[in-house]
Design an enzyme around this catalytic site. Sequence first.
Site, short mmCIF file in Angstrom:
data_model
loop_
_atom_site.label_atom_id
_atom_site.label_comp_id
_atom_site.label_asym_id
_atom_site.label_seq_id
_atom_site.Cartn_x
_atom_site.Cartn_y
_atom_site.Cartn_z
CB SER A 36 -1.10 0.07 1.25
OG SER A 36 -0.30 -0.23 2.13
CG ASP A 292 -4.07 5.25 7.26
OD1 ASP A 292 -3.26 4.77 7.33
OD2 ASP A 292 -4.96 4.48 6.06
CG HIS A 295 -1.24 3.69 4.93
ND1 HIS A 295 -2.51 3.15 4.99
CD2 HIS A 295 -0.66 2.49 4.08
CE1 HIS A 295 -2.36 1.80 4.42
NE2 HIS A 295 -1.36 1.49 4.17
#
Length: 328
Positions: A36, A292, A295
């Site tokens: 990610s 978040d 991340h």
Amino acid sequence: MKKILLLLLLVLLVSNLQHCVNGKQQVPCFFIFGDSLSDNGNNNNLVTKAKANYQPYGIDFPGGPTGRFTNGRNLVDIIAEHLGFNNSIPPFATASGQEILKGVNYASGAAGIREETGQQLGDRISLDKQLQNHQVTVSNIKNLLGNNESLATAYLNKCIYSVAIGNNDYLNNYFMPQFYPTSRIYNQEQYATVLVQQLSQQLLILHNLGALKVALFGLGLLGYTPVELTMCGTNSSCVDNIFNAVTLFNDRVVTLVNDFNNNLTNTKFIYINTTEITLSSSTNRSLYSFWDAVHPTEVGYLVYGARAYRAMSPVDAYPYDIERLAQS
Ligand SMILES: *[C@@H]1O[C@H](CO)[C@@H](O)[C@H](O)[C@H]1NC(C)=O
Ligand SMILES: *[C@@H]1O[C@H](CO)[C@@H](O)[C@H](O)[C@H]1NC(C)=O
Ligand SMILES: *[C@@H]1O[C@H](CO)[C@@H](O)[C@H](O)[C@H]1NC(C)=O
Ligand SMILES: *[C@@H]1O[C@H](CO)[C@@H](O)[C@H](O)[C@H]1NC(C)=O
Ligand SMILES: *[C@@H]1O[C@H](CO)[C@@H](O)[C@H](O)[C@H]1NC(C)=O
Ligand SMILES: *[C@@H]1O[C@H](CO)[C@@H](O)[C@H](O)[C@H]1NC(C)=O
């Protein structure tokens, strides 16, 4: 204090961005493997909780959410800009036609080196599958270049390949004993060893597909991400424990870089040392760096990407940075 930090960060960013405004593209193509931190839309049509194609993701990205797991641009967007690419590298999920000649992004949120990693979240494209996708791209590139094998190989040899993976093999595997048995099967040293052995096989496949210039990213300080801080609470030995596991992995990746450089002719592998970058670029991580639970924000990526491209400290990149890799 906060204002001074922000100001410092801005000065750093502006001075770092200036050199790439008029920069010409330094390599013909940039291929991206990972999770990610690099994904820019490959998970959008998968059945998974690891998706980011909805608000508030992308609130600072032109056009809104794209599948990037942050508010704006992600790590590889920043690196592509430094390399002089005018546009971001397209995700494999939608890349088509001539645009694949500039490179393709295969990264997938929740993916890992190990096939099962991240499965509690749903579908994801493991590193093995990302390499299979790259095989498809390589054969399409050969077609585009008139099925001239030596021409295609020479072209692929000039590209940069980034591999930033392994975080989920810890976060969404080893440190989730309720879903995965790995922490009962392997101690931390053994787990780091089997992970890096598997990565080494995978990188050999990448090399056999024409990759000579490869940037490997070390794992960040997972113990300090908000999700782990929540899990560990005030237990500092829990945080240290995660940090130690990650360090064992990173040390073996550095050895792997040396092995590849020594064993394979014309091959240039580099290691991006996330440790120093994370520790020194953001004093208050909880406030400025994380978007978040796991991340970084775009601001975090701006600093990370800039230092991966052009090292600010001698330990940022080993044996040298992406800028030199591009020129080599
Ligand atoms: C990138 O954009 C600039 C400015 O529009 C242009 O001069 C340059 O040719 C473009 N480079 C590539 C590789 O497309
Ligand atoms: C393949 O490309 C190379 C380099 O451009 C060229 O020298 C060679 O003649 C080409 N081979 C064929 C079969 O077209
Ligand atoms: C703190 O974390 C360590 C390492 O994970 C663990 O062994 C220990 O049981 C934890 N202590 C408490 C009080 O939860
Ligand atoms: C490189 O060579 C060393 C020594 O022969 C060997 O131990 C290692 O497995 C090799 N590594 C790779 C990545 O080929
Ligand atoms: C970071 O910022 C948060 C939120 O303002 C604050 O609670 C925390 O104490 C700060 N941490 C440090 C190390 O300054
Ligand atoms: C990475 O950075 C850490 C922290 O500065 C340092 O201790 C370590 O030696 C570095 N590793 C490499 C391979 O440069």
